[in-house]
Each structure stands twice: as C-alpha cells, then as structure tokens.
Design an enzyme around this catalytic site. Structure first.
Site, PDB file in Angstrom:
ATOM      1  N   ARG A  51       8.277  16.376  -5.843  1.00  0.00           N
ATOM      2  CA  ARG A  51       9.257  17.467  -5.859  1.00  0.00           C
ATOM      3  C   ARG A  51      10.026  17.592  -7.167  1.00  0.00           C
ATOM      4  O   ARG A  51      10.229  18.699  -7.642  1.00  0.00           O
ATOM      5  CB  ARG A  51      10.274  17.227  -4.741  1.00  0.00           C
ATOM      6  CG  ARG A  51       9.707  17.548  -3.393  1.00  0.00           C
ATOM      7  CD  ARG A  51      10.847  17.885  -2.437  1.00  0.00           C
ATOM      8  NE  ARG A  51      10.319  18.169  -1.132  1.00  0.00           N
ATOM      9  CZ  ARG A  51      10.478  17.376  -0.071  1.00  0.00           C
ATOM     10  NH1 ARG A  51      11.161  16.268  -0.168  1.00  0.00           N
ATOM     11  NH2 ARG A  51       9.963  17.698   1.082  1.00  0.00           N
ATOM     12  N   HIS A 187      -2.213  -2.038   3.954  1.00  0.00           N
ATOM     13  CA  HIS A 187      -2.238  -2.856   2.730  1.00  0.00           C
ATOM     14  C   HIS A 187      -2.537  -4.325   3.008  1.00  0.00           C
ATOM     15  O   HIS A 187      -2.933  -5.061   2.125  1.00  0.00           O
ATOM     16  CB  HIS A 187      -0.962  -2.671   1.908  1.00  0.00           C
ATOM     17  CG  HIS A 187       0.216  -3.440   2.422  1.00  0.00           C
ATOM     18  ND1 HIS A 187       0.940  -3.046   3.508  1.00  0.00           N
ATOM     19  CD2 HIS A 187       0.785  -4.593   1.999  1.00  0.00           C
ATOM     20  CE1 HIS A 187       1.908  -3.912   3.729  1.00  0.00           C
ATOM     21  NE2 HIS A 187       1.831  -4.870   2.832  1.00  0.00           N
ATOM     22  N   HIS A 249      -0.760  -4.283  10.948  1.00  0.00           N
ATOM     23  CA  HIS A 249      -1.102  -5.469  10.149  1.00  0.00           C
ATOM     24  C   HIS A 249      -1.548  -6.651  11.026  1.00  0.00           C
ATOM     25  O   HIS A 249      -2.570  -7.293  10.765  1.00  0.00           O
ATOM     26  CB  HIS A 249       0.083  -5.923   9.299  1.00  0.00           C
ATOM     27  CG  HIS A 249       0.667  -4.850   8.439  1.00  0.00           C
ATOM     28  ND1 HIS A 249      -0.101  -3.884   7.844  1.00  0.00           N
ATOM     29  CD2 HIS A 249       1.943  -4.595   8.055  1.00  0.00           C
ATOM     30  CE1 HIS A 249       0.688  -3.078   7.136  1.00  0.00           C
ATOM     31  NE2 HIS A 249       1.926  -3.482   7.259  1.00  0.00           N
TER      32      HIS A 249
HETATM   33  C1  BG6 Z   1       5.096  -2.809   5.516  1.00  0.00           C
HETATM   34  C2  BG6 Z   1       6.250  -2.666   6.464  1.00  0.00           C
HETATM   35  O1  BG6 Z   1       3.948  -2.191   6.053  1.00  0.00           O
HETATM   36  O2  BG6 Z   1       4.828  -4.174   5.292  1.00  0.00           O
HETATM   37  C3  BG6 Z   1       7.478  -3.384   5.923  1.00  0.00           C
HETATM   38  O3  BG6 Z   1       6.544  -1.307   6.669  1.00  0.00           O
HETATM   39  C4  BG6 Z   1       7.149  -4.802   5.578  1.00  0.00           C
HETATM   40  O4  BG6 Z   1       8.545  -3.327   6.839  1.00  0.00           O
HETATM   41  C5  BG6 Z   1       5.907  -4.883   4.706  1.00  0.00           C
HETATM   42  O5  BG6 Z   1       8.265  -5.358   4.904  1.00  0.00           O
HETATM   43  C6  BG6 Z   1       5.463  -6.315   4.521  1.00  0.00           C
HETATM   44  O6  BG6 Z   1       4.441  -6.350   3.586  1.00  0.00           O
HETATM   45  P1  BG6 Z   1       4.118  -7.681   2.792  1.00  0.00           P
HETATM   46  O7  BG6 Z   1       2.899  -7.356   2.007  1.00  0.00           O
HETATM   47  O8  BG6 Z   1       5.325  -7.951   1.946  1.00  0.00           O
HETATM   48  O9  BG6 Z   1       3.909  -8.738   3.823  1.00  0.00           O
END
Ligand code: BG6
Length: 488
Positions: A51, A187, A249
């Site tokens: 934006r 991720h 996750h």
């Molecule tokens: C994210 C969550 O997907 O993963 C966050 O939304 C969390 O709340 C994060 O802190 C943790 O990721 P990592 O890679 O630091 O374990």
C-alpha cells in the site's frame, strides 16, 4: 523434495505485502541467502507490491537497511546489488483492479528488460482476509493463466479459521487457480530438522523396526516459546494456540513422525501418507475434550496491546491424541505448546517402553528410566538418544546418559530462515513441503470438537499460568494421570 535440481527456474517473485514484517525479516533475507548459495538463476527478479506510496528507490533503500539488520552484518555488496538492481515496487490497494493492470504491465517490462521467461511466483504475505481479493485480482487480470509460463501462488497461514472457513477460502482461490498452482506454506516444513525426520527414519535401518506400538510407550511433542504475543495481539486473540501452532506446525511434525514409509519422496506420495495419519486420529468425544485437552492463558495476556481485556483465548494448550492404525494403536501422543513458557524449545521425544525385567532388584537401583530418542527441532538442533549406564564404582548404580548429534557441530552450516527451501521448492514446482487441501481439512477436522466445545463453553474458568512456568498444573495432570511425565 528439491534434491535433484540445483538451480531455480527463471522467474519473477512477486510479493504482496512487500512492506510488511515477513518480507523484511524472512523473505528478502531468504532470497539473499539463495543468491549467496548460487541457487537462483541470472534470470530472476523481485517485485514488491504494497500500500505505501513510495517510489522504487526509497523501497530499495528501506529493504537494504532492513535486510542488513536481519543479517546482523554488512551485506556482501555484489550479492545484494544483484538483488537490489532487480527489485521493483508497485503500490496500490489490493482490491483495486487498476493495481493488477499496473502489475501486469510492470511484470511485462521486468521480464523483457532482464530476459526472464514469464514465470511468476506470487507470494501472498498479506492478512488472510485479503487472500481472496488478491487471487481474484490476479485471475481477473489474466495473471493466473499459464499459456506462456507457469503461475504459482504461495499462501501464508492461517489457512482458514475452522473447517468451514478453510473450505470457503479454498473455493475462492480455486475460482482462478488449479490445486497444482496453490502452495500453502507452513514455515515449519522449511526447517532442516523437520525435513530430517524423514531422513532419520527412512535412511537408517535401525530405527524403523522399533518405531511402533510394540516398542514405543508414548510420544511427546513440545513447542514452547518464552515470548508473549508481542505486537500480534489482534491476530492472536482470534486464533489462540490451538489454531496458531497445533493445527498446522505440530500436526505437520506429528505426521512426519508417525507416517508409514512413502513409496517415493514425490510430493503426492509423501502427502498421501501424511494425510492418512490425520485421518487415523479418532474424533474426540465431548468427554474426551473435557478430560484430555487443557487450555490456559498466561497472566497479563489480557493487558497486551490489541487483546480483548475479557479475552478467553488460550495461549497454552496441552492435549492427548491417539492414532488408530496398525502401527500406533494404543500409543498416546501428548502435544503441548504455549507462549511465555520458560524457554524456547521445539522437540519430539519418542519414549520407549521400559526393559521388561527388573534384573537389578537386589541392588540400590530401584527404577529404570525409559529410553528416548529426542528430535531437537530448535534451538540446539540435533538428535539425542537417552539410555541408562552404570555409574563407575563398586555399587550397582545407574544414571541416564545421552548420545548426541548436533547439527551445528557436525555440519557447521550457517543458520537459515527456513524460507530458503520453501521458496526454492516453489520455484521448481515441488509441492512436497506444502499443505495439500485434504491435509488442511484433515487438520481442522481433528481440532473441530475442541473448537466446538470451547465456543459453546463461555463460562467455565480458563486456567491461568505464571509467565516463565511450564503452564497450568492441569497440563501436568493430563500426562501424570497416565503414569507419565513431561520432559522438562
Ligand atoms: C508462527 C506463529 O506460525 O510460528 C507464531 O504464528 C509463532 O505465533 C511462530 O511464534 C513460531 O515460529 P518459530 O519458527 O519461531 O518456531
């Protein structure tokens, strides 16, 4: 996974949400690392869409500064210049058709100027309520049509809020895209240690024979964070720990730990096996939810910015699940996650049954510990095998010792953001590490009875816990009732 290819396809990465935190802290640093490691072709460019009405030079300067901060050291000028020279910026509102026309023109120009084949990877690093608008805009401008090159869309989490909304979102995306064009990112699957679960299990002959209900007593998984919700109160207060961590996750890691060997490492074969694990989780009854799922909130959460002062959102959850198949029937999987716990750690402990006979009964030894294989996902990445050994000396005494593999010590690899592999895989068209829609649905199906119960129960007390503790005592009771303990 991306093992056979060393270099990505020529393409333009288009990031929607290009001024946001994810772009600065993960995506551009990952592109920088991929450039450093030589995985990107000459014919590559990045186009940011957001934006703020700033010009291209200002955008480049901002990103240079931000990436330097993330890298923590001056950027190697040649490598960064290569990215910066090919970093363009287009501003506009995501629900404005004119933005997509401008984007289309700019893509044509960039692809001509740098002789890049018109392969476009669109990264939706925007709030979930904009996923549909961006996908519609792309389709209406003809930017999802693959007549002259591939078009792929990476969708950030959260994918839906529950089963119904996930299906609705998917239907929206599918209006202009085929499933093979949609890359639902998680991720965690970009983490080396998570990918290594398959290598550990299937490249070694010694673990697989004992990886089942005959030898495994239970499995426990922990995703603990010492930080609170920070600036993400508005998002988190609607999500909570179950949606934020468990449904995506943790279930992804659990499926890798529990899946059957796939017939190949091809994307469909691996994902077929993973989804079967979730399908084998028996739906929790209401009584089971009440007895085997614990939620809690850290003290002070309701005073965090953008959090409802009366919020009942859980910042910690612990639960027990079963996977009802031939391999795992009767083996409990205990999962716990939370914010503001004592320290940051993600690990999976596969706890084995005790030795069958107490041969040490006439000695000072009065208990045997059970062996465990601990997959240390982060930090201190590695794998440990815990077993009992004799304490030197005339008395028969035992102590638990650990054999350790450490990534940092062995591979001496530079830490990565986790996004390198995922971006690279999307650029070569490998969907193995991305969620397939049936997997998203299966995940929501498992948590649905819990979400329903919590939605209907607006009155019972949500237990609290002190920041820096391991959550409420109810989480301990959950596992201790079964004669087991959390590994702290
Ligand atoms: C994210 C969550 O997907 O993963 C966050 O939304 C969390 O709340 C994060 O802190 C943790 O990721 P990592 O890679 O630091 O374990």
């Amino acid at each position: 996974m991306s093992s056979l290819r060393n270099r990505a396809d020529p393409c333009i990465l288009v990031i929607f949400g290009a001024s946001g935190d994810l772009t600065r802290s993960k995506l551009l640093p990952a592109i920088f690392n991929l450039t450093e490691s030589g995985h990107l072709p000459e014919e590559f460019a990045v186009l940011g869409v957001a934006r703020p009405q700033i010009d291209q030079d200002a955008y480049r300067t901002q990103m240079r500064e931000q990436v330097r901060l993330v890298e923590g050291e001056p950027l190697e000028p040649d490598k960064w210049k290569r990215i910066e020279d090919r970093l363009s910026y287009v501003s506009g509102e995501f629900n404005d058709a004119a933005l997509f026309e401008r984007l289309k023109t700019t893509l044509g120009e960039v692809s001509q100027r740098y002789h890049i084949a018109p392969n476009y990877l669109f990264y939706l690093a925007v709030p979930p309520d904009l996923f549909g608008a961006v996908a519609d805009g792309l389709a209406a401008a003809g930017l999802t049509n693959e007549a002259d090159g591939w078009r792929r869309v990476i969708v950030e989490k959260p994918f839906g809020y529950d089963l119904e909304s996930a299906r609705a979102l998917n239907a929206e995306l599918r209006k202009g895209l085929r499933e093979s064009q949609i890359y639902r990112i998680d991720h965690y699957l970009g983490k080396e240690t998570v990918q290594n679960i398959m290598a550990f299990r299937f490249a070694n002959g010694i673990f697989e024979p004992i990886w089942n209900r005959r030898y495994v007593d239970h499995v426990q998984m922990t995703v603990a964070e010492d930080t609170g919700v920070g600036k993400r109160g508005a998002y988190y207060d609607k999500a909570g720990a179950l949606r934020d961590i468990v449904q995506n996750h943790m279930f992804q890691v659990m499926t890798l730990v529990a899946m059957e060997p796939p017939i190949s490492f091809g994307g469909e074969d691996v994902r077929d096996e993973k989804v079967r694990v979730l399908h084998a989780v028996p739906p929790l009854t209401r009584d089971e939810v009440l007895r085997h799922v614990v939620r809690a909130q850290y003290a002070g959460y309701t005073s965090e910015p953008n959090v409802d002062p009366k919020s009942r959102t859980e910042t910690c959850v612990a639960l027990r699940l079963f996977i009802d198949n031939w391999r795992w029937a009767g083996v409990p999987f205990y999962l716990r996650t939370g914010k503001r716990l004592p320290h940051r750690v993600t690990e999976v402990a596969v706890q084995f049954k005790q030795a069958p006979l107490m041969l040490f009964r006439d000695t000072p030894v009065n208990a045997l510990s059970s062996n465990a294989i601990v997959l240390r996902i982060q930090p201190n990445e590695g794998i440990s095998l815990c077993f009992d050994a004799k304490v030197p000396g005339p008395l028969e005494r035992l102590d638990t010792v650990t054999m350790d593999f450490s990534y940092a010590e062995h591979f001496k690899a530079e830490p990565t953001t986790g996004y390198e592999t995922l971006l690279f895989d999307a650029m070569i068209g490998d969907q193995t590490l991305f969620h397939r829609m049936d997997m998203v649905e299966a995940g929501w199906q498992v948590v649905a009875p819990i979400l329903d119960e919590w939605k209907n129960d607006t009155r019972s007390r949500v237990p609290g816990y002190e920041p820096g503790s391991w959550g409420p005592s109810e989480a301990d009771v959950l596992i201790e009732r079964d004669g087991r303990q959390w590994r702290d």
